[in-house]
Scaffold this active site. Structure first.
Site, PDB file in Angstrom:
ATOM      1  CG  ASP A  35      -2.072   0.954   1.105  1.00 21.45           C
ATOM      2  OD1 ASP A  35      -2.418   1.301  -0.038  1.00 21.45           O
ATOM      3  OD2 ASP A  35      -2.620   1.355   2.139  1.00 21.45           O
ATOM      4  CG  HIS A  86       0.054   2.008  -9.541  1.00 15.03           C
ATOM      5  ND1 HIS A  86      -0.201   1.582  -8.256  1.00 15.03           N
ATOM      6  CD2 HIS A  86      -1.058   2.696  -9.936  1.00 15.03           C
ATOM      7  CE1 HIS A  86      -1.405   2.002  -7.881  1.00 15.03           C
ATOM      8  NE2 HIS A  86      -1.939   2.680  -8.883  1.00 15.03           N
ATOM      9  CG  LEU A 125       9.061 -17.244  -3.341  1.00 18.32           C
ATOM     10  CD1 LEU A 125       8.808 -17.326  -1.837  1.00 18.32           C
ATOM     11  CD2 LEU A 125       9.589 -15.860  -3.714  1.00 18.32           C
TER      12      LEU A 125
END
Length: 224
Positions: free
Chosen positions: A2, A19, A113
């Protein structure tokens, strides 16, 4: 993740620029997770509520997601990262949804991962879907009403293939879950960082690991 918009506005830049910088933070976060030996990382990239944003911002986010798949996927693959998607990616359109599926297929056998991206995801909607699946099994006679337990519901969630999160982190100083992994985070440690996502560095990830290591997870039991 955020704070992209606030980070950009504080610099007199566009939200789209924020972004883009957020994508770079994602790459840093993934590298840090691998270095720390973390096996599962889930990132809340786009919530079901984010569709309320302006068409311009949604368009920018969609274009950025497409850019990430086309230009960053090879790096993830080289890092032996498995990509999987939860949420409703079909809402981004057939073309992008197809690219998302191809990315998952390409990385499906990677082991280092598991990177889960939550796209058009909402925890409440996920629980509703899981409930419907359970009801369908009961109606078909595949499951008894009395036999339904927590594990049955967990198995109907989109996260059934990964463990519940040990620690849930939110950046930017906000102190709420915002409809993220509501069922799965029942016993997660919670950490709220006063760091805007584009400023997130590998040292922040190390701090998260250190913080988690100091927690005494009792799961309702007595302190040890």
């Amino acid at each position: 993740m955020d704070g992209n918009g606030r980070w950009a506005r504080s610099r007199g830049a566009s939200v789209a620029y924020g972004h883009r910088e957020g994508v770079e933070a994602v790459q840093r976060c993934v590298r840090a997770a691998i270095k720390q030996g973390v096996q599962f990382l889930t990132l809340y990239a786009f919530s079901s509520e984010n569709w309320k944003r302006s068409e311009e911002e949604i368009g920018n986010l969609t274009a950025l997601l497409r850019f990430y798949l086309r230009h960053k996927l090879s790096e993830l693959h080289e890092q032996n990262v498995k990509l999987q998607i939860i949420g409703e990616p079909e809402r981004f359109g057939k073309t992008l949804n197809k690219e998302l599926q191809e990315a998952q297929d390409k990385t499906a056998n990677n082991k280092v991962l598991t990177l889960t991206l939550a796209l058009s995801y909402g925890g409440r909607a996920e629980l509703v879907k899981a409930t419907k699946l359970l009801i369908e099994e009961v109606v078909k006679g595949q499951l008894s009403l009395d036999d339904i337990n927590e594990q049955h519901l967990s198995n109907c969630l989109q996260t059934a293939s990964i463990p519940d999160p040990d620690i849930l982190v939110r950046t930017s100083g906000e102190h709420r879950l915002s409809n993220f992994l509501l069922w799965q985070s029942a016993y997660s440690e919670l950490l709220f960082l006063d760091v805007l996502w584009p400023d997130f560095q590998e040292n922040h990830f190390s701090e998260i690991i250190d913080h988690y290591g100091r927690r005494n997870r009792r799961f309702g039991g007595r302190p040890r």
